[in-house]
Write a protein that holds these residues in place. Sequence first.
Motif, PDB file in Angstrom:
ATOM      1  N   ALA A  98       0.825  -1.204   0.000  1.00  0.00           N
ATOM      2  CA  ALA A  98       0.000   0.000   0.000  1.00  0.00           C
ATOM      3  C   ALA A  98       0.864   1.260   0.000  1.00  0.00           C
ATOM      4  O   ALA A  98       0.464   2.299  -0.546  1.00  0.00           O
ATOM      5  CB  ALA A  98      -0.920  -0.001   1.212  1.00  0.00           C
ATOM      6  N   ARG A  99       2.046   1.177   0.587  1.00  0.00           N
ATOM      7  CA  ARG A  99       2.959   2.332   0.639  1.00  0.00           C
ATOM      8  C   ARG A  99       3.867   2.397  -0.585  1.00  0.00           C
ATOM      9  O   ARG A  99       4.218   3.492  -1.046  1.00  0.00           O
ATOM     10  CB  ARG A  99       3.809   2.235   1.921  1.00  0.00           C
ATOM     11  CG  ARG A  99       4.909   3.295   2.030  1.00  0.00           C
ATOM     12  CD  ARG A  99       4.336   4.699   2.117  1.00  0.00           C
ATOM     13  NE  ARG A  99       5.389   5.707   2.201  1.00  0.00           N
ATOM     14  CZ  ARG A  99       6.025   6.207   1.152  1.00  0.00           C
ATOM     15  NH1 ARG A  99       5.717   5.805  -0.076  1.00  0.00           N
ATOM     16  NH2 ARG A  99       6.960   7.135   1.314  1.00  0.00           N
ATOM     17  N   TYR A 100       4.244   1.251  -1.149  1.00  0.00           N
ATOM     18  CA  TYR A 100       5.163   1.209  -2.288  1.00  0.00           C
ATOM     19  C   TYR A 100       4.529   0.414  -3.432  1.00  0.00           C
ATOM     20  O   TYR A 100       4.909  -0.725  -3.704  1.00  0.00           O
ATOM     21  CB  TYR A 100       6.494   0.571  -1.882  1.00  0.00           C
ATOM     22  CG  TYR A 100       7.149   1.232  -0.694  1.00  0.00           C
ATOM     23  CD1 TYR A 100       7.792   2.457  -0.822  1.00  0.00           C
ATOM     24  CD2 TYR A 100       7.121   0.630   0.568  1.00  0.00           C
ATOM     25  CE1 TYR A 100       8.392   3.068   0.270  1.00  0.00           C
ATOM     26  CE2 TYR A 100       7.726   1.237   1.662  1.00  0.00           C
ATOM     27  CZ  TYR A 100       8.359   2.451   1.506  1.00  0.00           C
ATOM     28  OH  TYR A 100       8.948   3.051   2.587  1.00  0.00           O
ATOM     29  N   PRO A 101       3.547   1.000  -4.118  1.00  0.00           N
ATOM     30  CA  PRO A 101       2.808   0.265  -5.155  1.00  0.00           C
ATOM     31  C   PRO A 101       3.535   0.238  -6.489  1.00  0.00           C
ATOM     32  O   PRO A 101       3.124   0.864  -7.463  1.00  0.00           O
ATOM     33  CB  PRO A 101       1.502   1.053  -5.245  1.00  0.00           C
ATOM     34  CG  PRO A 101       1.899   2.454  -4.922  1.00  0.00           C
ATOM     35  CD  PRO A 101       3.000   2.349  -3.900  1.00  0.00           C
ATOM     36  N   THR A 159       3.820  -8.153  -6.110  1.00  0.00           N
ATOM     37  CA  THR A 159       4.861  -7.958  -7.117  1.00  0.00           C
ATOM     38  C   THR A 159       4.313  -7.290  -8.373  1.00  0.00           C
ATOM     39  O   THR A 159       5.067  -6.738  -9.165  1.00  0.00           O
ATOM     40  CB  THR A 159       5.514  -9.299  -7.512  1.00  0.00           C
ATOM     41  OG1 THR A 159       4.531 -10.180  -8.039  1.00  0.00           O
ATOM     42  CG2 THR A 159       6.200  -9.949  -6.333  1.00  0.00           C
ATOM     43  N   MET A 160       2.996  -7.335  -8.565  1.00  0.00           N
ATOM     44  CA  MET A 160       2.371  -6.686  -9.721  1.00  0.00           C
ATOM     45  C   MET A 160       1.754  -5.346  -9.324  1.00  0.00           C
ATOM     46  O   MET A 160       0.837  -4.859  -9.969  1.00  0.00           O
ATOM     47  CB  MET A 160       1.319  -7.613 -10.329  1.00  0.00           C
ATOM     48  CG  MET A 160       1.897  -8.933 -10.802  1.00  0.00           C
ATOM     49  SD  MET A 160       0.666 -10.080 -11.448  1.00  0.00           S
ATOM     50  CE  MET A 160       0.315  -9.307 -13.020  1.00  0.00           C
ATOM     51  N   GLY A 161       2.270  -4.732  -8.252  1.00  0.00           N
ATOM     52  CA  GLY A 161       1.696  -3.508  -7.728  1.00  0.00           C
ATOM     53  C   GLY A 161       1.662  -2.349  -8.710  1.00  0.00           C
ATOM     54  O   GLY A 161       0.850  -1.435  -8.587  1.00  0.00           O
ATOM     55  N   GLU A 162       2.545  -2.350  -9.707  1.00  0.00           N
ATOM     56  CA  GLU A 162       2.591  -1.274 -10.691  1.00  0.00           C
ATOM     57  C   GLU A 162       1.474  -1.401 -11.724  1.00  0.00           C
ATOM     58  O   GLU A 162       1.265  -0.497 -12.534  1.00  0.00           O
ATOM     59  CB  GLU A 162       3.964  -1.296 -11.384  1.00  0.00           C
ATOM     60  CG  GLU A 162       4.312  -0.019 -12.129  1.00  0.00           C
ATOM     61  CD  GLU A 162       5.747  -0.007 -12.602  1.00  0.00           C
ATOM     62  OE1 GLU A 162       5.993   0.488 -13.722  1.00  0.00           O
ATOM     63  OE2 GLU A 162       6.626  -0.510 -11.863  1.00  0.00           O
ATOM     64  N   PRO A 178      -3.900   1.153  -5.840  1.00  0.00           N
ATOM     65  CA  PRO A 178      -3.180   0.101  -5.114  1.00  0.00           C
ATOM     66  C   PRO A 178      -3.300   0.150  -3.597  1.00  0.00           C
ATOM     67  O   PRO A 178      -3.288  -0.892  -2.952  1.00  0.00           O
ATOM     68  CB  PRO A 178      -1.720   0.294  -5.559  1.00  0.00           C
ATOM     69  CG  PRO A 178      -1.656   1.701  -6.058  1.00  0.00           C
ATOM     70  CD  PRO A 178      -3.005   1.996  -6.643  1.00  0.00           C
ATOM     71  N   ARG A 179      -3.419   1.333  -2.994  1.00  0.00           N
ATOM     72  CA  ARG A 179      -3.507   1.400  -1.532  1.00  0.00           C
ATOM     73  C   ARG A 179      -4.759   0.689  -1.026  1.00  0.00           C
ATOM     74  O   ARG A 179      -4.782   0.179   0.094  1.00  0.00           O
ATOM     75  CB  ARG A 179      -3.507   2.863  -1.067  1.00  0.00           C
ATOM     76  CG  ARG A 179      -2.175   3.564  -1.236  1.00  0.00           C
ATOM     77  CD  ARG A 179      -2.218   4.966  -0.645  1.00  0.00           C
ATOM     78  NE  ARG A 179      -2.401   4.923   0.794  1.00  0.00           N
ATOM     79  CZ  ARG A 179      -1.409   4.820   1.678  1.00  0.00           C
ATOM     80  NH1 ARG A 179      -0.158   4.732   1.244  1.00  0.00           N
ATOM     81  NH2 ARG A 179      -1.661   4.799   2.968  1.00  0.00           N
ATOM     82  N   ARG A 180      -5.787   0.649  -1.824  1.00  0.00           N
ATOM     83  CA  ARG A 180      -7.016  -0.027  -1.436  1.00  0.00           C
ATOM     84  C   ARG A 180      -7.072  -1.448  -2.009  1.00  0.00           C
ATOM     85  O   ARG A 180      -7.462  -2.388  -1.328  1.00  0.00           O
ATOM     86  CB  ARG A 180      -8.220   0.783  -1.941  1.00  0.00           C
ATOM     87  CG  ARG A 180      -9.574   0.120  -1.748  1.00  0.00           C
ATOM     88  CD  ARG A 180     -10.669   1.059  -2.231  1.00  0.00           C
ATOM     89  NE  ARG A 180     -11.990   0.442  -2.161  1.00  0.00           N
ATOM     90  CZ  ARG A 180     -12.532  -0.252  -3.154  1.00  0.00           C
ATOM     91  NH1 ARG A 180     -11.859  -0.415  -4.281  1.00  0.00           N
ATOM     92  NH2 ARG A 180     -13.731  -0.785  -3.020  1.00  0.00           N
ATOM     93  N   THR A 181      -6.673  -1.603  -3.253  1.00  0.00           N
ATOM     94  CA  THR A 181      -6.856  -2.872  -3.964  1.00  0.00           C
ATOM     95  C   THR A 181      -5.936  -3.971  -3.453  1.00  0.00           C
ATOM     96  O   THR A 181      -6.376  -5.106  -3.227  1.00  0.00           O
ATOM     97  CB  THR A 181      -6.624  -2.667  -5.466  1.00  0.00           C
ATOM     98  OG1 THR A 181      -7.591  -1.738  -5.963  1.00  0.00           O
ATOM     99  CG2 THR A 181      -6.748  -3.973  -6.226  1.00  0.00           C
TER     100      THR A 181
END
Length: 420
Positions: free
Chosen positions: A67-70, A207-210, A215-218
């Motif tokens: 959530a912090r590093y998406p 690992t697919m945060g980008e 992203p902070r919610r999902t």
Amino acid sequence: MSNHPALARRLGTFDASLIGLGSMIGAGVFAAFTPAAAAAGSGLLIGLVVAAFVAFCNATSSAQLAARYPTSGGTYVYGRERLGPWSGFLAGWGFVIGKTASAAAMAMTFAAYAAPQGWERPVAIAAVVLLTAVNYHGVTRTAGLTRVLVVAVLGALAIAVAAVWGGSGPDMGNIVGEGLLAHGWYGVLQSAGLLFFAFAGYARIATMGEEVRDPRRTIPRAITIALGITIVIYAVIAFSLLAVLGPSGVAGTPTPLAGAVAAGSMAWVAPVVRIGAAVASLGALLALIAGLGRTSLAMAREHDLPPWLAAVHPKYKVPHRAEIALAVVVCLVITVADLRGAIGFSSFGVLLYYLVANVAAYTQPKEDRRYPKFLQVAGAVACVGLVLTLPPLSVGLGVLMFAVGIMYRLLRLRRNRTKP
């Protein structure tokens, strides 16, 4: 990292949850119970609880960090940001070598169910090549195929469980067997380490945060949903397998779920289970290839892997060079590895990866904290404990591969310092 081409944010909570679910179910139901039963007998039930708790601790750490590093890279990025470049490198290296072994294990599991005898390794290699091509053409195609695979797998599992409990095979006395602690606590903890292999798929979401929207919610929601559903499924399957085959029967077959169905009065369902197993393994392999590519992309961006792997395809927006290179390595592993060895080696690398994740999450400030610190402490301690109980050969190979990685990075840093 802002100077590098970005990946496209196309995944919502539903698709991200499915990718995590597809990553876990294929690994656990159709691969990990056999070595776990060999290590602990009926004690694998305790091992399953331990593995689920460790996975939960690690999942909360991954969700809090993501959530912090998406961005792409998962704990490789978190370790660098919170603990420094070396911690990030060790996490990323552990993920790459561990998940390369996982991908080989999933390809071999697929072939065990789907290939004619003697053709297992060629079929496993063909599966890797095919799914790498799917990933190459974009993450939305990965998510779309994952939807189909997960639905098919859940349907096959439901049919298998109905066949097991609706036939004449189950015997509740088989579940306990000689006793939950007949193999001792060491065997129980070793089974937990092996079963942890089956829970590690939620990391694919981080690992697919980008490529995840909001992203902070999902990311936290998708990780929690995928892990919760998987725990319930694993518990049902574990009791079903032991009720029909008993601990020794589960340990004695590489295809325990198909064996449990075949042992009952509804043996005609067994082909459906074999198809479901093959599909589940393909789902896990598909997500593994995607996750490996993203972590390798992040490492290449920082020159912790060769920089040419950092390329993003101009049309499909995927790390195409990284995925192709890793597919080649997975195919090479398939030619020499066996299933149990691949699972143990994978658990070694991934447990150390999550050790870094827990420590990194522990250092986050109050404004970024979503879960209490005791979960990160428990997760870190458990990761170390489970590593120490893995089969000695897996530990030895893991230490060797980490030594190779450390030497690679030291040589690269030395070469950079000596450049004019």
